[in-house]
Design a protein around this motif. Structure first.
Motif, mmCIF file in Angstrom:
data_model
loop_
_atom_site.group_PDB
_atom_site.id
_atom_site.type_symbol
_atom_site.label_atom_id
_atom_site.label_comp_id
_atom_site.label_asym_id
_atom_site.label_seq_id
_atom_site.Cartn_x
_atom_site.Cartn_y
_atom_site.Cartn_z
ATOM 1 N N ARG A 471 0.841 -1.202 0.000
ATOM 2 C CA ARG A 471 0.000 0.000 0.000
ATOM 3 C C ARG A 471 0.866 1.238 0.000
ATOM 4 N NH1 ARG A 471 -5.455 -0.898 1.262
ATOM 5 N NH2 ARG A 471 -5.599 1.184 0.324
ATOM 6 N N MET A 472 0.312 2.296 -0.552
ATOM 7 C CA MET A 472 1.018 3.575 -0.526
ATOM 8 C C MET A 472 1.032 4.113 0.906
ATOM 9 S SD MET A 472 0.004 7.084 -2.500
ATOM 10 C CE MET A 472 0.240 6.572 -4.184
ATOM 11 N N LYS A 473 2.151 4.706 1.307
ATOM 12 C CA LYS A 473 2.222 5.151 2.702
ATOM 13 C C LYS A 473 1.389 6.394 2.974
ATOM 14 C CE LYS A 473 6.523 7.645 2.010
ATOM 15 N NZ LYS A 473 7.944 7.732 2.324
ATOM 16 N N GLY A 474 1.134 7.177 1.976
ATOM 17 C CA GLY A 474 0.310 8.360 2.184
ATOM 18 C C GLY A 474 1.050 9.441 2.954
ATOM 19 N N THR A 475 0.325 10.483 3.232
ATOM 20 C CA THR A 475 0.894 11.626 3.960
ATOM 21 C C THR A 475 0.046 11.880 5.190
ATOM 22 O OG1 THR A 475 1.508 12.572 1.841
ATOM 23 C CG2 THR A 475 1.643 14.017 3.756
ATOM 24 N N THR A 476 0.717 12.008 6.313
ATOM 25 C CA THR A 476 -0.014 12.310 7.543
ATOM 26 C C THR A 476 -0.032 13.809 7.728
ATOM 27 O OG1 THR A 476 0.722 10.231 8.526
ATOM 28 C CG2 THR A 476 -0.132 11.903 10.011
ATOM 29 N N ILE A 477 -1.216 14.353 7.767
ATOM 30 C CA ILE A 477 -1.359 15.803 7.892
ATOM 31 C C ILE A 477 -1.838 16.098 9.299
ATOM 32 C CG2 ILE A 477 -2.576 17.843 7.033
ATOM 33 C CD1 ILE A 477 -2.889 16.300 4.359
ATOM 34 N N HIS A 479 -3.190 18.653 12.110
ATOM 35 C CA HIS A 479 -3.960 19.889 12.208
ATOM 36 C C HIS A 479 -3.845 20.528 13.577
ATOM 37 C CE1 HIS A 479 -5.752 17.292 9.131
ATOM 38 N NE2 HIS A 479 -5.921 18.408 8.462
ATOM 39 N N PHE B 76 -6.931 7.375 -3.821
ATOM 40 C CA PHE B 76 -7.260 7.578 -2.417
ATOM 41 C C PHE B 76 -6.423 8.705 -1.821
ATOM 42 C CE2 PHE B 76 -9.925 4.253 -2.834
ATOM 43 C CZ PHE B 76 -9.439 2.963 -2.702
ATOM 44 N N ASP B 77 -5.158 8.716 -2.179
ATOM 45 C CA ASP B 77 -4.261 9.741 -1.645
ATOM 46 C C ASP B 77 -4.744 11.125 -2.043
ATOM 47 O OD1 ASP B 77 -1.086 11.118 -2.319
ATOM 48 O OD2 ASP B 77 -1.796 10.601 -0.316
ATOM 49 N N SER B 81 -6.121 13.749 0.583
ATOM 50 C CA SER B 81 -5.411 15.010 0.710
ATOM 51 C C SER B 81 -6.373 16.171 0.608
ATOM 52 C CB SER B 81 -4.346 15.083 -0.378
ATOM 53 O OG SER B 81 -3.668 16.302 -0.306
ATOM 54 N N LEU B 84 -8.524 16.301 3.770
ATOM 55 C CA LEU B 84 -7.811 16.729 4.971
ATOM 56 C C LEU B 84 -7.329 18.168 4.891
ATOM 57 C CD1 LEU B 84 -5.725 13.511 5.631
ATOM 58 C CD2 LEU B 84 -7.545 14.400 7.065
ATOM 59 N N LYS B 106 -5.617 7.009 12.544
ATOM 60 C CA LYS B 106 -4.844 7.552 11.432
ATOM 61 C C LYS B 106 -5.755 8.197 10.408
ATOM 62 C CE LYS B 106 -0.757 4.651 11.683
ATOM 63 N NZ LYS B 106 0.149 3.769 10.949
ATOM 64 N N ASN B 108 -5.963 11.090 9.788
ATOM 65 C CA ASN B 108 -5.293 12.199 9.127
ATOM 66 C C ASN B 108 -4.219 11.725 8.140
ATOM 67 O OD1 ASN B 108 -3.723 11.219 11.178
ATOM 68 N ND2 ASN B 108 -2.991 13.198 11.887
ATOM 69 N N ASN B 109 -4.250 10.452 7.815
ATOM 70 C CA ASN B 109 -3.396 9.944 6.735
ATOM 71 C C ASN B 109 -4.202 9.995 5.450
ATOM 72 O OD1 ASN B 109 -2.555 7.429 4.945
ATOM 73 N ND2 ASN B 109 -0.778 8.063 6.146
ATOM 74 N N THR B 110 -3.609 10.496 4.415
ATOM 75 C CA THR B 110 -4.347 10.738 3.164
ATOM 76 C C THR B 110 -4.911 9.457 2.569
ATOM 77 O OG1 THR B 110 -2.209 10.699 2.027
ATOM 78 C CG2 THR B 110 -3.125 12.855 2.570
ATOM 79 N N VAL B 111 -4.163 8.391 2.575
ATOM 80 C CA VAL B 111 -4.631 7.127 1.975
ATOM 81 C C VAL B 111 -5.772 6.566 2.816
ATOM 82 C CG1 VAL B 111 -3.976 4.759 1.434
ATOM 83 C CG2 VAL B 111 -2.448 6.629 0.872
ATOM 84 N N SER B 115 -9.394 6.284 1.312
ATOM 85 C CA SER B 115 -10.037 4.981 1.148
ATOM 86 C C SER B 115 -11.329 4.917 1.946
ATOM 87 C CB SER B 115 -9.070 3.873 1.572
ATOM 88 O OG SER B 115 -8.672 4.048 2.911
#
Lengths: 782, 171
Positions: A471-477, A479, B76-77, B81, B84, B106, B108-111, B115
């Motif tokens: 899976r793609m790790k994605g970005t944790t944003i 806030h 999904f990303d 994104s 968020l 999690k 706040n993770n884009t994926v 998803s």
């Protein structure tokens, strides 16, 4: 029939029997009584209910038709038409099985949510929560107790702990931590106790493994209270750290300071009491030696010529006796019968006189030879006298210069005390440096860790953020603000430093964290508290932020009422290091970084008593102690700096040096002035007494010379009288008696007067020269 | 998986509530799309144990969804994104981040967010499609299969019949 035909026939028979059996079997299909149907199908339903409860839950058309085919019976019950299955019927097993399946499927069509499992889980979670709620406090109490005992190495008592899980707050009531160093009290003393300690944490961050403490407060703290039980826990062995570069350099400088102090004290000329000064200077005097030599030489000369004057006198007396008749001859009264006989007699006397005169001349020559020798020896005594005089002058000058040197040395007395305090400073620096070093090392480590933490977090986040495989790790944003691993936002404490509650303290720590780069705030600590008679007030700022240019550690501190007790003897005995006893106000402004530290401030001692066991030299010690005793208050400024590259530098300043110098100088000079005069007088006396002996000897020798001169004169007198007589006799021989007599007498008188006068002058001159050579200049000097 | 397929077929051919099957498929699809290393997935997963859905359909679709999800991570990303970074939601998101345990989801993770949103959006269509499928299957294929000799034979294979019996009629 053949065998084959029989077999064939048998086979056909068997097959036909089988088919018949099968048919009969089919004909005899198993049935199940309708009474065995599931309860769902044995009930009676109105058409609506039948539709709702059964048909609507059958989704397959054939199954619906099958079920409908069994609900053939109808009946009116309570005015409503109901349909039901005839329970007397027999149902084919196949259909029965199908109906059973359908009934199961219908029974399964219940409410969407499974309430029973849901409630069971809720009940379990509730029970767990209740259990946690019930046992959280005892568990927390145990954890806190063991942690405190590990940190403080002494037993800890806790009355109660109240933990609130949601939002995590911990309230500890009645905590008392033992004092591991209270051996003299049988370990029945507390390091401190508190009525209440409250910790409020961020629960959310705690779940993430981060200790974010919003507030820590401690109320009613007391120190040094009594315990009912012993707090002793056997200690663990600690390793002794190797001596650091700074400690080595400190030791070297401290030793050097002590040596400098000793040498400075030694440079002060020995003594200021008269005897000491005199004894110290006496060894350098030249006069005694010179005078001794002169005395010996003159003694020898005196002994050489001592008997000469008597000898000469005897000779002169003998000569005078031998020519007495001739001297007393009255030429006028020579009785002769005739002038020719008179001339004859006169010529006879003339011959005698000539012989006597010749003898006298010989004697004279001998006397003059002796006088010449005496004169030569007199010259040498003059030389000796000059030598002694030079020695006296030199010694007088030396005495004055040495005493003046002592006076000059007093001018630099401020350096002595300054060096002494430097030594005290080095000693105290050495004592407290290990703690400073630990603090700096910890701060540097924190700065390095905060610099590396970003990379660490990135690498960790890379690992953590990697979700499932592929899976793609994605970005944790984020806030909300980011939090470091540890962040104590505010810690406050208040309490009492005296068990009777008469003195208190308050303090606040802000932003204690392991990563100031995230919080963006430096850690500060402010406190005001009284411990005994000492009032402390200070602020420390620790800034390990990567982007910050401020000092790593900045310290501001004022402490009033310190009991300043420094035992100089312990630092180095008999080295002038002062012992300090007084009350001090200490101010400190310092900063520290990775390459060293610097601090400056002031120690204001008021009142203060300075004492010292002084130096080896008792007189310097006496004035040193007197000077120290006049100092009742003083301020000692200090500044110290240590850098890896440039090393350690420490400077002590303040009015104490001037104060001490003034006192020391006043004490020393007032004594030295008297001592100086007395010393000079004593030295003069010694010089003079040494000289006196020489003068006496020279005097006695001059007397001998005088005596010899007198005998010379006496001889001349006798010779003169003989000459006179000769002249008279020659006159008679020539017929001129009276004139010759007169002239001879006059000549003799003149010669005698002249010789006497000359002799007296010579004697006086000789004595005077010898005395003046030794005394004249001294008298002028005095 | 074979058991699930067998049971799924059985459910299709029985009178299992089509809604159960459809919800199972939709939930499975939702969970299949989401990454599994967060609390949110586990919350939804555990939640499904308290609702009546057809587990065979659920697990089968979950497996299928897990297979296709990696190829949709880019989408999904992007969706996550955008979701968020909605300014008006910042405060809410910040609040959620500070709520105990929520941060573990999690969200706040884009994926994860993407998803989740995709799964929620597709939940209804998947449900409808599944329901439609079940309806059509039962309308046209059930009787054929029931009467099919092949199915009967397969059903009689010991392994399959044993698995079916072990798993039971319903989870």
């Amino acid at each position: 029939m053949s065998e084959n035909e029989i077999k064939k026939e048998t086979k056909e028979t068997v097959e036909s029997e089988k088919i018949e059996a099968k048919d009969s079997k089919e004909k005899k299909e198993k049935t199940v009584p309708a009474k065995k149907l599931p309860g769902l199908f044995k009930k009676k339903y109105t058409k609506e209910k039948f539709e709702k409860k059964i048909l609507k839950k059958i989704y397959i058309e054939s199954d619906r038709k099958l079920v409908e085919s069994f609900f053939t019976e109808s009946e009116t019950i309570k005015g409503k038409d109901c349909i039901f299955v005839n329970l007397e019927k027999e149902i084919a097993k196949k259909d029965f099985a199908q109906l059973k399946e359908i009934a199961k499927a219908i029974g399964a069509n219940k409410f969407r949510v499974k309430l029973v499992p849901l409630f069971a889980v809720i009940a379990f979670i509730s029970a767990l929560a209740i259990a946690i709620t019930a046992f959280k406090n005892p568990i927390a109490k145990k954890i806190i107790k063991s942690t405190c005992e590990k940190i403080f190495e002494a037993k800890t008592d806790i009355k109660a702990v109240d933990v609130q899980l949601l939002g995590i707050s911990v309230r500890v009531s009645g905590i008392a931590i033992g004092d591991k160093d209270s051996k003299e009290y049988d370990y029945k003393k507390n390091l401190f106790e508190a009525e209440k300690i409250t910790i409020d944490m961020n629960f959310t961050q705690a779940l993430r493994g981060k200790a974010i403490i919003n507030d820590i407060s401690a109320e009613g703290m007391k120190f040094g209270t009594d315990r009912t039980t012993s707090c002793y826990i056997p200690p663990k062995e600690k390793k002794k750290a190797a001596e650091s570069k700074f400690e080595k350099e400190l030791k070297t400088r401290s030793n050097k300071a002590i040596e400098d102090l000793k040498s400075q004290a030694a440079e002060i000329a020995g003594g200021s009491s008269v005897d000491e000064i005199v004894s110290n200077i006496e060894s350098q005097l030249k006069t005694p030696a010179a005078a001794m030599k002169a005395k010996d030489d003159v003694q020898k000369l005196a002994e050489k010529w001592q008997t000469k004057p008597a000898e000469l006198k005897t000779q002169v007396e003998n000569f005078s006796e031998s020519v007495k008749d001739l001297q007393n001859l009255d030429v006028k009264s020579i009785k002769a019968s005739s002038d020719i006989e008179k001339v004859k007699i006169a010529k006879e006397y003339l011959e005698k006189i000539n012989a006597s005169i010749k003898k006298g001349d010989e004697l004279k020559a001998s006397f003059e030879g002796t006088a010449k020798e005496v004169k030569a020896d007199v010259k040498s005594t003059d030389e000796l006298a000059r030598t002694v005089a030079d020695a006296v002058k030199s010694d007088k000058d030396l005495a004055v210069s040495l005493i003046d040197h002592v006076t000059d040395t007093v001018k630099n007395s401020d350096k002595i005390l300054g060096t002494a305090f430097n030594t005290v400073g080095y000693d105290m620096l050495g004592k407290y440096y290990p703690y400073v070093q630990k603090g700096i090392a910890y701060a540097v480590q924190m700065k390095n860790d905060s610099s590396n933490s970003e990379e660490k977090e990135k690498s960790e986040s890379k690992k953590k953020e990697k979700p499932s495989k592929g899976r793609m790790k994605g970005t944790t944003i984020y806030h909300s603000r980011q939090y470091p691993g540890l962040w104590i936002k505010n810690v406050s404490a208040s309490g009492y430093t005296e068990t009777d509650g008469s003195k208190g303290f308050s303090g606040a720590l802000k932003n204690i964290t392991n990563n100031q780069n995230v919080t963006g705030l430096p850690t500060t600590a402010e406190a005001k508290f009284d411990v005994g008679d000492i009032n402390h007030s200070g602020k420390i700022t620790l800034d390990v932020r990567k982007s910050s240019s401020a000092d790593l550690i900045a310290v501001n501190y004022v402490g009033k009422g310190f009991s300043a007790k420094v035992d100089g003897n312990k630092i180095s005995p008999v080295s002038g290091i002062p012992s300090i006893d007084g009350k001090a106000t200490l101010t400190l402004n310092g900063s520290a970084g990775s390459d060293g530290f610097s601090a400056k401030g002031e120690v204001d001692l008021n009142p203060v008593t300075l004492t010292s066991d002084g130096f080896k030299n008792e007189i310097v010690t006496k004035y040193y102690q007197e000077a120290l005793g006049t100092i009742k208050d003083m301020s000692v400024g200090y500044s110290m700096k240590y850098r890896e590259a440039s090393g350690l530098s420490m400077d002590i300043s303040g009015n104490f040096m001037e104060r001490f110098a003034e006192a020391f100088r006043a004490a020393f000079l007032s004594a030295i002035a008297d001592a100086k005069d007395a010393a000079i007088a004593r030295i003069n006396e010694k010089i003079n007494s040494a000289n006196g002996e020489v003068i006496e000897k020279i005097k006695s020798f001059a007397g001998i010379e005088g005596e010899i001169d007198i005998q010379n004169v006496n001889l001349d007198t006798v010779r003169s009288s003989l000459e006179a007589k000769k002249a008279e006799l020659e006159a008679i021989a020539k017929g001129k008696v009276d004139d010759a007599k007169e002239k001879a007498n006059e000549k003799a008188r003149e010669a005698t007067d002249k010789a006497k006068g000359k002799a007296t002058e010579k004697t006086k001159e000789a004595t005077s020269n010898a005395t003046n050579a030794l005394k004249g200049k001294l008298l002028k000097k005095n | 998986m074979i058991a699930y397929i067998a049971k799924f077929l059985k459910a299709l051919n029985a009178n299992t509530n089509p809604g159960e099957i459809a919800h199972g498929a939709a939930c499975g699809f939702l969970l299949g799309l989401m990454p599994k290393d967060n609390l949110l997935w586990w919350v939804v997963f555990i939640f499904t144990f308290f609702v009546r859905i057809n587990k065979p359909a659920y697990f089968i679709v979950l497996a299928v969804g897990s297979l296709i999800a990696p190829s949709m991570d880019g989408l999904f990303d992007e969706i996550g994104s955008k979701a968020l970074n909605v300014q008006s939601m910042y405060e809410f998101y910040g609040f959620l981040e500070n709520v105990p345990f929520v941060a573990f989801t999690k969200f706040n993770n884009t994926v994860v967010m993407g998803s989740l949103i995709s799964g929620l959006i597709l939940y209804v269509p998947v449900y409808i499609l599944a329901r439609l499928f079940v309806s059509l299957w039962r309308k046209h294929f059930v009787m054929i299969l029931r009467n099919s000799k092949i199915i009967k034979v397969i059903g009689k294979i010991p392994v399959i019949s044993k698995i079916a019996s072990l798993v039971g009629d319903r989870i």
